[in-house]
Design a protein around this motif. Sequence first.
Motif, PDB file in Angstrom:
ATOM      1  N   GLY A 194       0.802  -1.212   0.000  1.00  0.00           N
ATOM      2  CA  GLY A 194       0.000   0.000   0.000  1.00  0.00           C
ATOM      3  C   GLY A 194       0.839   1.268   0.000  1.00  0.00           C
ATOM      4  O   GLY A 194       2.070   1.239   0.076  1.00  0.00           O
ATOM      5  N   LYS A 195       0.189   2.375  -0.061  1.00  0.00           N
ATOM      6  CA  LYS A 195       0.850   3.673  -0.112  1.00  0.00           C
ATOM      7  C   LYS A 195       1.674   3.903   1.146  1.00  0.00           C
ATOM      8  O   LYS A 195       1.245   3.582   2.250  1.00  0.00           O
ATOM      9  N   GLN A 196       2.873   4.463   0.960  1.00  0.00           N
ATOM     10  CA  GLN A 196       3.715   4.807   2.102  1.00  0.00           C
ATOM     11  C   GLN A 196       4.451   6.110   1.838  1.00  0.00           C
ATOM     12  O   GLN A 196       4.622   6.514   0.673  1.00  0.00           O
ATOM     13  N   TYR A 197       4.896   6.738   2.926  1.00  0.00           N
ATOM     14  CA  TYR A 197       5.590   8.021   2.859  1.00  0.00           C
ATOM     15  C   TYR A 197       7.042   7.844   3.282  1.00  0.00           C
ATOM     16  O   TYR A 197       7.372   6.974   4.092  1.00  0.00           O
ATOM     17  N   PHE A 198       7.915   8.701   2.733  1.00  0.00           N
ATOM     18  CA  PHE A 198       9.347   8.591   2.988  1.00  0.00           C
ATOM     19  C   PHE A 198       9.925   9.809   3.699  1.00  0.00           C
ATOM     20  O   PHE A 198      11.105   9.815   4.023  1.00  0.00           O
ATOM     21  N   ASP A 199       9.133  10.835   3.928  1.00  0.00           N
ATOM     22  CA  ASP A 199       9.612  12.010   4.662  1.00  0.00           C
ATOM     23  C   ASP A 199       8.565  12.417   5.684  1.00  0.00           C
ATOM     24  O   ASP A 199       7.372  12.143   5.527  1.00  0.00           O
ATOM     25  N   LEU A 200       9.014  13.053   6.744  1.00  0.00           N
ATOM     26  CA  LEU A 200       8.114  13.395   7.844  1.00  0.00           C
ATOM     27  C   LEU A 200       7.020  14.374   7.426  1.00  0.00           C
ATOM     28  O   LEU A 200       5.926  14.355   7.992  1.00  0.00           O
ATOM     29  N   ALA A 201       7.310  15.219   6.439  1.00  0.00           N
ATOM     30  CA  ALA A 201       6.307  16.170   5.976  1.00  0.00           C
ATOM     31  C   ALA A 201       5.273  15.521   5.068  1.00  0.00           C
ATOM     32  O   ALA A 201       4.294  16.171   4.668  1.00  0.00           O
ATOM     33  N   ASN A 202       5.466  14.241   4.729  1.00  0.00           N
ATOM     34  CA  ASN A 202       4.550  13.489   3.863  1.00  0.00           C
ATOM     35  C   ASN A 202       4.430  14.098   2.470  1.00  0.00           C
ATOM     36  O   ASN A 202       3.353  14.081   1.851  1.00  0.00           O
ATOM     37  N   ASN A 203       5.541  14.630   1.956  1.00  0.00           N
ATOM     38  CA  ASN A 203       5.561  15.167   0.598  1.00  0.00           C
ATOM     39  C   ASN A 203       6.031  14.147  -0.428  1.00  0.00           C
ATOM     40  O   ASN A 203       5.697  14.251  -1.611  1.00  0.00           O
ATOM     41  N   ILE A 204       6.830  13.170   0.005  1.00  0.00           N
ATOM     42  CA  ILE A 204       7.371  12.157  -0.894  1.00  0.00           C
ATOM     43  C   ILE A 204       6.699  10.828  -0.566  1.00  0.00           C
ATOM     44  O   ILE A 204       6.780  10.347   0.562  1.00  0.00           O
ATOM     45  N   SER A 205       6.035  10.233  -1.548  1.00  0.00           N
ATOM     46  CA  SER A 205       5.285   9.009  -1.288  1.00  0.00           C
ATOM     47  C   SER A 205       5.371   8.060  -2.483  1.00  0.00           C
ATOM     48  O   SER A 205       5.720   8.459  -3.598  1.00  0.00           O
TER      49      SER A 205
END
Length: 353
Positions: free
Chosen positions: A286-297
Amino acid sequence: HQDNPVKQATRFGEDAALVGAPETNFSTINTSTGKNTGFAVYGQGTYSITSKFDVIAGLRFDTEKKSLSVLGEYQKDPDPDPVFETRPDTSASANFTAFSPKLGIAYKANNHTNLFLTYSRGFRTGGLTPLAQGGDPSQPPLYPFDPEYSDNIELGIKNTFLRNMLRINLSFFASRITDAQIPTLILPDAVTITRNAGKLSTKGAELEIAANVVKGLEIDYSLGITDAVYKDLKISSNGSEEDLSGNRQIFTPGSTSMLAMQYSTVPFKVAVPFSIVVRGEWQRIGKQYFDLANNISQPSYNLVNAKAGFSSKNYELMFWWRNIGGKKYIAYAYDFGAVHLGNPETLGVTISA
């Protein structure tokens, strides 16, 4: 015990100004030597109140000592030798201990169904992290960060049907993490630092199904759903504090699932018995994020794998085909936008003994 020496150079070229570097064509060299020594003791017991009710209790003790030395150097191209030290050779150490209890109850509804409820206390040891000094020698080169603690609850049911030919397990879980350890990459220093920066709440469910359809044919399916949100997360950004509370936990897909089918058979009797094995897998991440600001997913994606070969008591020969179709996806990404793509379509052979 673990020794972890690391020497890493980061080169900045003509475009160094894009990451805030004051000049071009130079390298920063970071050398660190870490040593970790620790041990853990765990004990668990079960007491049967009745023939159907059990009480479970356990306790774990952890202790760990961490030491770290760091050295930072500046090297100007094309000079092969460092010009000066940006961070003096400095050492520090820290000690961490914790007691982590576990309590639970289990209920045997019948010979095929068991229910359980458990509580456990989790512990993730602290450590030492370098600080990005930014040229300020008044800042300490090394800084200790605290352990991360979690309170975990799990409720589940385990079932077997059709003379153990079918197994179905279902569980629900919830976790609350305090003093969450948050790694952050700092530029232009190119240093990853860790700080205790927030509280994390996680809840979800897991489903496992395993079936022996006919002799030699096994079908397995698993599904995991996770809702992990930072309830309190404040980090430093460009000299000010940024509130990222409510954002999703990094590197945590919202769902994962896998369907696998494997068939094995013994074709004929020989002096050294062996099986022919064929296996296929479908995975969905499923969808996941790679930065704390949730800008890169990375949006949800599918992977298909297969393997076939021969297996005996002492040897195994497998031909495998991974990421059939060559799906492109992000496996890892950095705050500043650089990404690592997942492995492409790959074929190979593995021999094990």
